[in-house]
Scaffold this motif. Structure first.
Motif, short mmCIF file in Angstrom:
data_model
loop_
_atom_site.label_atom_id
_atom_site.label_comp_id
_atom_site.label_asym_id
_atom_site.label_seq_id
_atom_site.Cartn_x
_atom_site.Cartn_y
_atom_site.Cartn_z
N ASN A 4 0.97 -1.19 -0.06
CA ASN A 4 0.10 -0.08 0.00
C ASN A 4 0.87 1.31 0.04
O ASN A 4 0.37 2.34 -0.50
CB ASN A 4 -1.02 -0.06 1.25
N LEU A 5 1.95 1.20 0.58
CA LEU A 5 2.93 2.42 0.88
C LEU A 5 3.48 2.59 -0.33
O LEU A 5 3.56 3.83 -0.99
CB LEU A 5 3.99 2.12 1.79
N LEU A 21 13.57 -5.78 2.08
CA LEU A 21 12.80 -4.40 2.71
C LEU A 21 12.30 -4.59 3.95
O LEU A 21 11.49 -5.35 4.43
CB LEU A 21 11.41 -4.48 1.62
N PHE A 22 12.92 -3.78 4.60
CA PHE A 22 12.55 -3.68 6.40
C PHE A 22 11.27 -3.09 6.71
O PHE A 22 11.33 -1.81 6.17
CB PHE A 22 13.70 -3.22 7.10
N SER A 23 10.29 -3.60 6.86
CA SER A 23 9.00 -2.77 7.42
C SER A 23 9.21 -2.40 9.07
O SER A 23 10.12 -2.70 9.66
CB SER A 23 7.88 -3.74 7.19
N TRP A 58 10.34 1.81 14.41
CA TRP A 58 10.82 1.10 15.52
C TRP A 58 12.32 1.19 15.83
O TRP A 58 13.00 0.73 16.74
CB TRP A 58 10.49 -0.32 15.62
N LEU A 59 12.79 1.72 14.73
CA LEU A 59 14.34 2.06 14.84
C LEU A 59 14.72 3.08 15.78
O LEU A 59 15.89 3.16 16.36
CB LEU A 59 15.09 2.45 13.33
N ASP A 118 8.91 3.22 6.26
CA ASP A 118 8.30 3.73 7.70
C ASP A 118 6.71 4.14 7.24
O ASP A 118 6.81 5.12 6.74
CB ASP A 118 9.23 4.82 8.32
N CYS A 119 5.95 3.22 7.65
CA CYS A 119 4.71 3.55 7.19
C CYS A 119 3.97 4.85 7.98
O CYS A 119 2.88 5.31 7.42
CB CYS A 119 3.73 2.34 7.37
N THR A 120 4.65 5.07 9.04
CA THR A 120 3.95 6.39 9.83
C THR A 120 4.46 7.65 8.76
O THR A 120 3.75 8.61 9.44
CB THR A 120 4.70 6.22 11.17
N LYS A 121 5.29 7.40 8.08
CA LYS A 121 5.69 8.64 7.37
C LYS A 121 5.00 8.68 5.86
O LYS A 121 5.68 9.37 4.93
CB LYS A 121 7.18 9.04 7.21
#
Length: 456
Positions: free
Chosen positions: A264-265, A367-369, A373-374, A405-408
């Motif tokens: 989706n991202l 691909l790090f999802s 959390w980093l 980073d899905c939050t961004k």
């Protein structure tokens, strides 16, 4: 001078949008096979309005008028042929009135496209009027004749200057059809999606053709203006050495790794169902950063062993690769940042990737999802302090990795653009070849793909 007009109205009494398509090409190019392939996806049975050259059909969200044309002769025609052909072409112009939204130039794979072909095609198309190339797409037929280790992009590169010149003149718009497949729905849906994108690029305007000719008049060839050959060939060749216009990626990984959210991202919209297990491979598309990006989401595999992944899930994952005909450019191995990689888990990842063949690692990007959390730690530091297992995985995948980073998602579009750049670099390092898991494709039963491909 040809003019263009706008017509985005749906068919009378229908919510379907009208689109008029004109098939053009030399004799034996495969126009009739293409027409039959498109007609095979028709929603409603044919009625008495159908003729040998004109067809109204309802497919997906469009009501299509498809106009077939007599094939051009490659050799110079005598006066009688010119007169007869001109009369036929006038009839076709009338039937396609007020004008086509798209001209599909049918070119068969397996037959060399020479400078002689280019000159004959260019003269005919150019005679339609100014601006015609903005409404034109190259449609390759006989895609089944592509070598097993070759994609469409590589075929264009190897096809020579004349073929590259044609594709460039059409704005690098092209599509390949394999008319031998039993299930042609995915190919037709993607073709119509590309046509619709071209229509939208033209702000919904169709092309109003002006008689007297479809390339059979006595106009000057104007070679002087057209043939700045040296510069054009260099520019075209450079373009096709650059990243392909289309990118096809396959999302693979553990259950719950975040593959659907990552998809989706990448596509910039919610097209995959996240938060619940993916049961079947699903394909979605969008235009992203100037590229047609095709993403297939797959069911997750077992965390600890390929043998513990059910056989139907393994087959469904392989089927996902089959939805990216002729093959994906990249496998995106999704791993949550919060996961701890043990030797057993790393071996399980390697074994699952080997389902796609021994060379799969060369086409895999980790691909790090869950990049949020980093908490400010760089991904390089995270890899270093993982205990060595992530380092071994990176080495296996040729050190290709990226963080999402899905939050961004709404604030930082650059993370997707950067990922596409990395994929394109990987494609370049692999000699511009997409990953073609030939043995895998041979294992798949084509009937299994029926109804699986849903385009956005």
């Amino acid at each position: 001078m040809a003019t263009v007009s706008s017509n985005l109205n749906a068919a009378e009494g229908s919510s379907l949008s009208i689109r008029r398509l004109l098939l053009l090409g030399f004799q034996g190019s495969g126009k009739t096979s293409t027409l039959n392939t498109i007609l095979s996806q028709e929603k409603n049975p044919p009625d008495d309005s159908q003729t040998d050259q004109l067809h109204w059909v309802d497919i997906l969200t469009w009501r299509l008028l498809i106009v077939d044309t007599p094939g051009w002769k490659l050799e110079t025609e005598d006066t009688t042929d010119k007169t007869d052909s001109a009369e036929n072409q006038q009839s076709i112009v009338d039937r396609c009135s007020p004008g086509p939204h798209a001209l599909l130039l049918v070119v068969p794979i397996g037959v060399p496209f020479t400078d002689h072909h280019w000159q004959g095609l260019w003269a005919r198309v150019r005679a339609l009027g100014a601006g015609i190339w903005r409404h034109t797409m190259v449609l390759f037929t006989c895609a089944d004749q592509l070598p097993q280790d070759m994609g469409v992009e590589e075929f264009i590169v190897d096809g020579g200057a004349a073929l590259q010149r044609l594709v460039e003149r059409c704005g690098c718009r092209y599509h390949a059809l394999d008319n031998t497949l039993s299930d042609k729905s995915a190919q037709v849906a993607e073709l119509l999606q590309k046509v619709e994108e071209m229509v939208q690029e033209n702000q919904g305007w169709f092309f109003e053709m002006v008689w007297p000719s479809l390339g059979f008049g006595d106009e000057e060839t104007d070679d002087e203006k057209e043939e700045d050959r040296g510069t054009e060939v260099e520019r075209t060749a450079a373009m096709f050495r650059s990243p392909p216009r289309e990118l096809r990626v396959l999302l693979v990984g553990w259950r719950g790794a975040g593959k659907s959210s990552a998809g989706n991202l990448l596509l910039g919209c919610r097209v995959f169902e996240s938060g619940c297990p993916t049961e079947v491979s699903v394909r979605r598309q969008a235009l992203v950063a100037g590229r047609r990006l095709t993403v297939v989401d797959t069911p997750g595999w077992d965390w600890f062993s390929v043998q513990r992944t059910p056989s139907n899930i393994r087959r469904e994952i392989k089927l996902g690769a089959g939805l990216l005909h002729p093959g994906p450019h990249a496998l995106l191995l999704v791993i949550p940042v919060v996961s701890t990689l043990t030797p057993k888990k790393r071996q399980a990842l390697k074994s699952h990737l080997e389902m796609f063949g021994e060379e799969a690692c060369q086409h895999t990007l980790v691909l790090f999802s869950c990049g949020d959390w980093l908490y400010g730690t760089s991904i390089e530091d995270h890899i270093q302090r993982d205990g060595g297992e992530l380092l071994k995985l990176m080495q296996h995948c040729w050190n290709c990795y990226h963080v999402l980073d899905c939050t961004k998602a709404n604030k930082d579009k650059s993370q997707v653009t950067e990922l596409l750049r990395k994929i394109e670099e990987m494609v370049a390092e692999n000699g511009q070849k997409p990953f073609l898991p030939v043995k895998l494709n041979q294992e798949l039963d084509e009937e299994e793909t029926s109804g699986r491909c849903i385009l956005q």
